[in-house]
Structure formats: structure tokens, C-alpha cells
Design a protein around this motif. Structure first.
Motif, PDB file in Angstrom:
ATOM      1  N   UNK A 184       0.833  -1.207   0.000  1.00  0.00           N
ATOM      2  CA  UNK A 184       0.000   0.000   0.000  1.00  0.00           C
ATOM      3  C   UNK A 184       0.864   1.251   0.000  1.00  0.00           C
ATOM      4  N   UNK A 230       3.754   3.788  -3.483  1.00  0.00           N
ATOM      5  CA  UNK A 230       3.993   5.114  -4.081  1.00  0.00           C
ATOM      6  C   UNK A 230       4.868   5.961  -3.171  1.00  0.00           C
ATOM      7  N   UNK A 232       8.383   5.080  -3.433  1.00  0.00           N
ATOM      8  CA  UNK A 232       9.005   5.714  -4.597  1.00  0.00           C
ATOM      9  C   UNK A 232       9.502   7.106  -4.255  1.00  0.00           C
ATOM     10  N   UNK A 273       8.043   0.902  -6.981  1.00  0.00           N
ATOM     11  CA  UNK A 273       7.730  -0.091  -5.964  1.00  0.00           C
ATOM     12  C   UNK A 273       6.376  -0.744  -6.130  1.00  0.00           C
ATOM     13  N   UNK A 274       5.517  -0.159  -6.944  1.00  0.00           N
ATOM     14  CA  UNK A 274       4.224  -0.803  -7.142  1.00  0.00           C
ATOM     15  C   UNK A 274       4.379  -2.152  -7.831  1.00  0.00           C
TER      16      UNK A 274
END
Lengths: 262, 334, 294
Positions: free
Chosen positions: B212, B215, B218, B278-279
Motif C-alpha cells: 500500500x 507510491x 518511490x 515499488x508498485x
């Protein structure tokens, strides 16, 4: 017009040494302001205070009417965007990924981007002429290209105030001219308030509505380029003798340093 | 990779991890293979076979997978938060704390009420979480945390924990600590289904939290100040990421000891394939890490059958040279 | 390297070697009086010393020398992995006995360098245990008692073997630890005692291998002996719970998982006969009613 950004008797110290003290500055909306001054005058500190990276030890800073320290970080990021002097990329993000990060203050809890967000980011890349670099890694770009990418990210934030810390520091002449021209265009098209901290007196003079000269952590002189760029104020701030000419294309003052007297 | 290739590659990684589990459950000293595994899962075949295939092999493969997923995802998070591609999940001292908890348990635990199979992991988890609290207490200053301070404190904590462990081991009866030392090198077991479920829940929560936060990771990876300027509450986000990553690391170490290299290598390799977003990176690393540890454990079980190697030895043997290759390629590129 | 430096180094090496050779190596056969101050660095050897009547002459033992109880009253010189050279030297022993073990080699060598008489008595396997009884007795000048003791232990071991002779050998796993599973392999003392007691070791690897659960399941042991030497006699144990999950193992299904506490010393010393008798009672409970009197 109300103040987009206002410093009221602001002071900041790092340990015992005061970097900024008694700083009073009100920047009106929809203006382009240049902040000038010698090294160590506190220019970068001013930018960091304005972006809430630093908290003032005394005094108050307001952003679009609200106390800066009371704004939640996302709201602040929706109002003001910063283009720092340089960026160090440890990981290989692409240009498009970097610019899309600019949408972060507008995204919800999980940070899911909507098509509109992607569109805004693309538009920002177009404006800054880096769309053709979208798949390239930031690390592989030249200084000028990188600067434009960071500017595009700042634009993607859709701020009302744009702060730039020496945006032309590492750029060649062509790119310096281009950056200032782009900033002026964006200011005109979007009604942005632009605050540029700069070493480049003459380019700042040409494009800024107003100049503030910083010395030893406070504003020494503040006014239009015509008021500020005169031999006595410049000697007081920079300790240099100069002659003032006129820029033929803009009619604005132009600073010519005299040769060394020793 | 552009367009649909990245999600496609992620699907491939997921499939590979499932295949690894199936493969691991199909190898062992008894002559039972994939066909028998499928039959056993369907409820057929004799009970002995089912026990071996499902309770011994499959449960163990699933444990290995969870541990691999936890360590790899944690590695991603640490690398983002510390802005250092050389960070691994043990760098902040979590593993030292877990190891110390386990050793302390073996040294002093009253055997009457705590059994080793759940007592030692509980003590290890407690040790790791204490470390987290100490880390938090020592590195926050005026409401801010410097990542350098985090790193240095982690190094010091690891060294301190090592020293205390040495103290216990050298002043105690060596017979008592034989098991501890093997555990510290990575001891995979065939867990009970309740243990597996506990670990799955802990990992699920931790990995979910990290996913979760993708973002935000990132943004943190680009820089603290830049993240702050983009509206991230850097202090809070850093600690959420550190706590989530540490909890899953602690859970993994508590049950299986210290399995090295996975949290370092897998995020690296996945970043080369998927990029630093990272997603994609967090889930890709989780599945790839699961596959790596599952396969390493299968190798550890079968290379010297019926003897077993500690799984940490196998991951080091794969991980070490692999890391050198990655490093050399990186140096050559820059 | 420049010539003068090289010459000096060569001279130094020669000089040091000469000095080293000049020291009399320990263990040379000179006629010796019986040692009167003995330090033991290994619990098994301590037991032997007391058993052959040299107990009053023992002036230093390790922290783990807990049998016979009298041994615990002697000054301690450290653990059996890392005994303290200084402590031993301070006791001015005229004999130090040690069994080679992990980590005590350096200490033993250091003591030799200090001029102490260090006798190395291997004592790991069954045969070595019996030999150790006689060697240690000889070193103390108690040859007769040593021979008698060794003979008595041998006799009792033979008696145990005879008593289970007709019975089928029980496939047994002699387990020292559960996570990970470490078992006694062939040629280890526990395994040898098990053989005498009428069991068949399901583990064929040598020494103490780390075994996989699957291998244990496949070998179908009918008895699992779980050793917890650090547990005082009679305390609670959790290893049974570890094994209780695996009901497919014959030993578990028939509730034949036995935790051995410290009343079974499993030390390579004079009590191996006691251990063998106790094991026989466990492995073949029908044949034995009570172990022979000690």
C-alpha cells in the motif's frame, strides 16, 4: 493582490549561528520575484523555509494567507512546488515516473493515478520539452535536461507558487536563457507566482518584476530592477563596484562589474 | 520493459514461485514425485505418503516461501527508505535482536512452560521487536530521524547482540547451544499448520502495508526533502515502512533463523528487470524471493540427503557469486 | 627482501627451532613418582579418576565435572571447551589429563608450553572409554584398580548384551535435538550403547548428522530416544510434543518416545555400563525388571 508568500520577521539559526534574522518579505501573487545576494547570504535557507523544509526559530511565514506551519503537508504541496538546485538519483527512475511523482499531493490514500493525472504529467513534460525523454533514466540525462524534468515535476503539482533554487547554476548559456524564458511563459500562461533564487543578476533583472537583495540573512534592498540595480546598493551587498547599462532587448538595467582595482 | 511487458513479467514471476513450491514438494529422499503430490492433494494415496508430501514437504516449502517473500519485500523497503541499494533486512539490527532473543531463551527459559518449537520463535520475535523500540528511541531527535543515524545504530545493535550471544555461548554449556547455532544459520522446519497460519497472517499484514505504501516508497527513494516537498510526511512514512518491514523480517527470522542474501539480492535483481517503481517491485520481489528460498531449501534438503544443510548456507552460496556479478556489471556500466 | 634482513630472519627461525627442540617433550619415559596433584579437563576423565581411587589427588576440574558429587567440591578451571590456562597453572599440577574436544586443543598446547605434563586420553567411543579407564589408572599409578574397573564394566556390558540376545533388534532413532533434528550416527557412543542394549540405529551416517524429517519418517523407527543431557532428572520436557505431530512414525503411534534426562550420563567414562543397563530397560522393557546394582 494578496501575498502569495510572506515572511514576517523570520529568523532561523543553525545551532548558535543565525542564518536568517529579521527577514521581512512579502511576495504578491502572480509576480516573478528574483532573490539575489552573495554566497552565505541566506538565499537557500530562504527557499527551504518557504517550502517548510526548515521551521523558523522566530517569526511567521504565510502561504496564500495561511500559516505555513499549520498547513498539512499535502495541502502545502498542492500550493507550492520547489525546484531544488540539484538532485541525486540513487535509483533508475525514468523521466515519466519522476514527473508523475509530481501528482502525489493530489492522489488519494493508495496513490492510485487516474487518467487525468497521467495527462497532466504528460502536459507538464510537453511544456518543459522533455516529452521525448520520457523513457530515459534520469541519471543518463545532461544537467539541463534534468533541470527541465524536475521543473516538469514541479509543474505537475499544479502549484500556485513555484520556488526555484538557482535553477541555472549548472547550465550553459543556451539553457540558462531557455529556462528563464520558459519560466516567464509559464508565469504568463498560468498566473504562477515564481520566486527565483539566483546568481544570475542580469537574467533575473530581465525577467523578474521585482528583485530582493539578501545580505547576512536579511533583505538589504527590495524593489523593481530599476530601483535595486544601482551602484550603491550593489556595492553594499556584493562589495563590488559596477556600472549599470541598459539591456537593449528589454530596456531593463544591466550590471557590468568594473575590473579589479588591485 | 514497456507497456504490457512488465505486468506480463510479473505474472511469470508469480507462476515461477508456484512452480518452485510444487517442485520443492516433489523432491526428497523418498521416491515420491509430482504425480504422487497431486494425488495426495486430492486426498488419495496412503496416509504415510500424504504425511510426507503434505505435512513434511509442502508445509516446509510454504514456510520457505513465506520467509523468502517477507525478506525480499523488507529488503525493498529498507533500500528505499535508506536510499541505499546495499541495504538488507538485517541492517538495522532486527536479526541481531531476534538471534539474541532465541539464545537468551535457550539459556534461561524454564522448560516447564515454554516449548522450544513455539517458545524460541516467540522469544526471537520479542527480541526483534525490542530492537525496533530501541532503534526508535535512540534515533529520533526532536521528532526527526536521520537515516544515517538509523544505519549506524543498526550496525552498533548488531555488534552488541553478537557480543552478548558470544557471551552466552562461551560461558554456557555448549551442548545447550548446539541447536541455537544451527538455528542461527537458517533452520527450516516442517511447521504445523497453525504456525504457518500465524506467519502467513503476520506476513500478509506486513506485506500488505508495504504494498500500500508503494507510491510513498518511490517518493522516499528519490530523497527525503523532495518527498517532503511533494507532500509526504517523511517521518511518519519512514517509520511505517521500517516497522512493517521489521515485523515481517522479525517473523521470518524468529521461525527459521537468519537466511542471508535473499533480502539483498532479490530486490536488486528485480529492480533490474522491473525498474525501481515499488508498485511492481514489491510484489515482484516477494514472489521471486519466495521462489529463491523454496528452491534453496529444496537443494539444502537433497544435496547431501539424508543429511541436511542449513538453508542459509545454500542462499549464501548462490547469493554471494550472484551479487559479485551484479556488482561488477554495475561498475562496468558506470 | 634485502639480504641482511633475510639472513636475520633465517637466523631467528633456526634459533627458535633450536630452542623448541631443547625443551624435553612431555610424556617421555622417565621413571616418575605417582602424580599427587591432578587436573582433569574433561568430565569423563574426572569420573574415571575418582572411580580408580585417585579422587583425593584431584586438585582441579571443569565446571561440568559433576560426578561423583565430590568432584564438584574441587576448584574449577573453566569449561571443557575453553579451560583457563592460568587457572590450571596456578594449581601447580604434576599431571593434566584431557580428552581431545572442540576448542580445548589450544589450551592444552598452551599448558604444555608452560611446562606442565599434559596427557591426552581420547575418550569418545565405547572402546576408547574402556581404554581410558585403564590409561588414566596407569597414569595415577592405580593400574590394578583400573584393570579391575575396566573388566567389571566390560562384564556388565556383556551381561546386558546377553540379556537381550534373543530379541529382535528395535529400530531406534537416537536423537539429540529436534530443531534441527540432530541424531547420533554410527560409531558414536550413544549408538554403540544402543546396539548393546538391543537396538538398531536407523541412522547410518557417521558422527552426528543433521537429519531431515522425511528421512526419519522413511526409516520407521519403533523407538525414539531423545537425549536432553542438560535436564536434571525428572524435569518436564517438550520434545515429546515435537514428535507427537508425526503419528505416522511407528514410535510415536505406539507412544515410544522416551526422553532421557541426566540420569543417563552418556559420558565416555565408568558409567557406560549403567547407561547400557538403563537403555536396555527402555529398549526391551519386558526382559528387564531392574538394572543391576551399581
Amino acid at each position: 493582490m494578496s501575498a502569495a508568500l510572506a515572511f514576517e520577521d523570520v529568523g532561523f539559526s543553525y545551532g548558535a549561528a543565525p542564518l536568517v534574522s529579521g527577514l521581512d518579505l512579502a511576495i504578491e501573487e502572480r509576480t516573478i520575484v528574483g532573490i539575489l545576494g552573495p554566497n552565505g547570504a541566506g538565499k537557500t535557507t530562504l527557499v527551504r523555509l518557504a517550502s517548510a523544509a526548515l521551521a523558523p526559530s522566530s517569526g511567521r511565514i504565510t502561504l496564500l494567507g495561511d500559516d505555513l506551519s499549520s498547513l498539512p503537508s499535502k495541502e502545502r504541496a498542492r500550493r507550492v512546488a520547489v525546484v531544488p538546485q540539484e538532485t541525486h538519483a540513487v535509483f533508475e527512475f525514468t523521466v515519466e515516473e519522476i514527473v508523475r511523482m509530481g501528482r502525489a499531493p493530489h492522489l488519494g490514500f493508495l496513490g492510485i493515478e487516474r487518467p487525468r493525472d497521467v495527462e497532466i504529467a504528460r502536459e507538464a513534460m510537453d511544456r518543459c520539452e522533455v516529452a521525448h525523454l520520457s523513457e530515459r533514466s534520469l541519471r543518463a540525462l545532461s544537467g539541463g535536461e534534468r533541470q527541465r524534468v524536475i521543473l516538469a515535476r514541479a509543474l505537475a503539482q499544479e502549484p500556485r507558487v513555484l520556488l526555484l533554487d538557482e535553477p541555472t547554476a549548472f547550465l550553459d548559456l543556451k539553457h540558462r536563457v531557455a529556462v528563464y524564458a520558459l519560466l516567464e511563459r509559464l508565469h504568463r500562461e498560468r498566473g504562477l507566482t515564481v520566486v527565483i533564487v539566483s546568481h544570475d543578476i542580469n537574467l533575473a533583472a530581465r525577467h523578474c518584476d521585482r528583485l530582493a537583495l539578501l545580505r547576512a540573512g536579511r533583505i538589504a534592498v527590495d524593489g523593481t530592477p530599476g530601483d535595486v540595480l544601482r551602484p550603491e546598493p550593489i556595492r553594499a551587498v556584493y562589495e563590488v563596484d559596477v556600472d549599470i547599462g541598459t539591456d537593449p532587448s528589454s530596456g531593463r538595467p544591466f550590471v557590468i562589474p568594473r575590473g579589479s582595482t588591485t | 520493459m514497456t507497456g504490457w511487458r512488465k505486468p506480463g513479467a510479473l505474472a511469470v514471476v508469480v507462476l515461477l514461485s508456484l512452480a518452485a513450491v510444487a517442485l520443492a514438494a516433489s523432491v526428497g529422499p523418498s521416491e515420491l514425485g509430482l504425480r504422487e503430490l497431486i494425488a495426495a492433494l486430492a486426498g488419495e494415496g496412503d496416509a504415510n505418503r500424504r504425511t510426507i508430501l503434505i505435512d513434511v514437504r509442502l508445509a516446509r516449502a510454504l514456510l520457505a516461501g513465506l520467509v523468502g517473500a517477507a525478506l525480499s519485500a523488507a529488503g525493498c523497503a529498507y533500500q528505499a527508505v535508506l536510499r541505499n541499494p546495499l541495504a538488507d533486512p538485517y541492517i538495522l539490527g532486527i536479526s541481531g535482536g531476534a538471534a539474541l532473543g532465541a539464545v537468551a531463551f535457550d539459556a534461561v527459559a524454564p522448560r516447564a512452560f515454554l516449548e522450544a518449537t513455539t517458545g524460541r520463535p516467540a522469544a526471537a520475535l520479542a527480541g526483534a521487536l525490542c530492537t525496533l523500540v530501541v532503534l526508535f528511541g535512540l534515533t529520533r531527535f526532536r521528532g526527526r530521524t536521520e537515516t544515517t543515524a538509523l544505519l549506524l545504530t543498526g550496525v552498533v545493535l548488531n555488534a552488541f547482540d553478537s557480543a552478548v550471544i558470544q557471551f552466552f555461548v562461551s560461558t554456557g554449556d555448549p551442548a545447550r547451544f548446539q541447536g541455537t547455532l544451527s538455528y542461527l544459520m537458517g533452520a527450516m522446519t516442517s511447521p504445523s499448520w497453525s504456525v504457518l497460519a500465524t506467519l502467513a497472517v503476520l506476513c500478509g499484514i506486513g506485506l500488505g502495508a508495504l504494498a500500500a505504501q508503494a507510491r510513498t516508497l518511490n517518493l522516499l527513494a528519490v530523497g527525503d526533502e523532495e518527498a517532503a516537498q511533494l507532500g509526504v510526511n517523511v517521518e511518519r512514512s519512514t517509520w511505517v515502512a521500517v516497522v512493517a518491514a521489521s515485523v515481517v523480517t522479525a517473523a521470518a527470522v524468529a521461525f527459521t533463523g537468519i537466511v542471508g542474501f535473499v533480502g539483498l539480492i532479490v530486490p536488486h535483481a528485480m529492480r533490474r528487470l522491473f525498474g525501481p517503481d515499488h508498485r511492481l517491485l514489491v510484489p515482484a520481489s516477494a514472489f521471486a524471493g519466495a521462489a529463491m528460498v523454496v528452491l534453496a531449501d529444496a537443494a539444502a534438503r537433497t544435496l547431501l540427503a539424508p543429511s541436511e544443510l542449513p538453508v542459509g548456507v545454500v542462499t549464501a552460496m548462490i547469493g554471494g557469486p550472484f551479487f559479485l556479478v551484479l556488482l561488477m556489471r554495475r561498475l562496468r556500466e558506470s | 627482501m634485502c639480504p641482511p634482513l633475510r639472513r636475520t630472519l633465517v637466523l631467528l627461525v633456526l634459533l627458535t627451532s633450536a630452542l623448541a627442540c631443547a625443551r624435553p617433550p612431555s610424556g617421555e619415559s622417565e621413571p616418575r613418582a605417582s602424580p599427587s596433584r591432578i587436573v582433569s579437563l574433561t568430565p569423563a576423565l574426572t569420573e574415571i579418576l575418582f572411580a580408580v581411587g585417585a579422587g583425593e589427588r584431584v586438585v582441579g576440574v571443569t565446571e561440568y565435572c559433576d560426578y561423583p558429587p565430590e568432584a564438584k567440591t574441587r576448584p574449577k578451571v573453566g569449561g571443557y571447551v575453553n579451560p583457563s590456562v592460568e587457572a590450571v597453572v596456578a594449581l601447580r599440577p604434576d599431571l593434566v589429563v584431557v580428552s581431545p574436544g572442540p576448542g580445548n586443543r589450544d589450551a592444552a598446547l598452551a599448558m604444555q608450553r608452560e611446562g606442565l605434563r599434559v596427557e591426552i586420553v581420547p575418550a569418545e567411543t565405547l572402546e576408547e572409554s574402556l581404554d581410558a579407564v585403564e590409561s588414566v589408572a596407569r597414569l595415577c599409578g592405580a593400574d590394578e584398580r583400573g584393570r579391575a574397573l575396566a573388566a567389571s564394566v566390560r562384564a556388565r556390558l556383556d551381561a546386558v548384551a546377553r540379556s537381550v540376545a534373543g530379541r529382535p533388534k528395535v529400530p531406534t532413532l537416537f536423537c539429540l535435538q529436534t530443531t534441527p533434528i540432530i541424531a547420533a550416527g554410527r560409531d558414536t557412543l550413544p549408538a554403540q550403547l544402543l546396539e548393546i542394549a538391543g537396538g538398531r540405529n536407523v541412522v547410518t551416517e557417521p558422527r552426528y548428522p543433521r537429519i531431515g524429517l522425511e528421512a526419519v519418517l522413511a526409516s520407521k523407527p519403533e523407538l525414539i530416544l531423545q537425549s536432553r543431557m542438560d535436564l536434571p532428572a525428572g524435569e518436564a520436557h517438550d520434545e515429546e510434543r515435537f514428535w507427537s505431530r508425526w503419528t505416522r512414525i511407528p514410535a510415536v503411534a505406539s507412544h515410544r518416545v522416551v526422553v532421557l534426562d541426566a540420569s543417563l550420563a552418556l559420558r565416555p567414562g565408568p558409567r557406560i555400563a549403567d547407561d547400557a543397563e538403563a537403555l536396555a530397560a527402555i529398549v526391551h522393557p519386558v526382559v528387564h525388571e531392574e538394572p543391576a546394582a551399581r
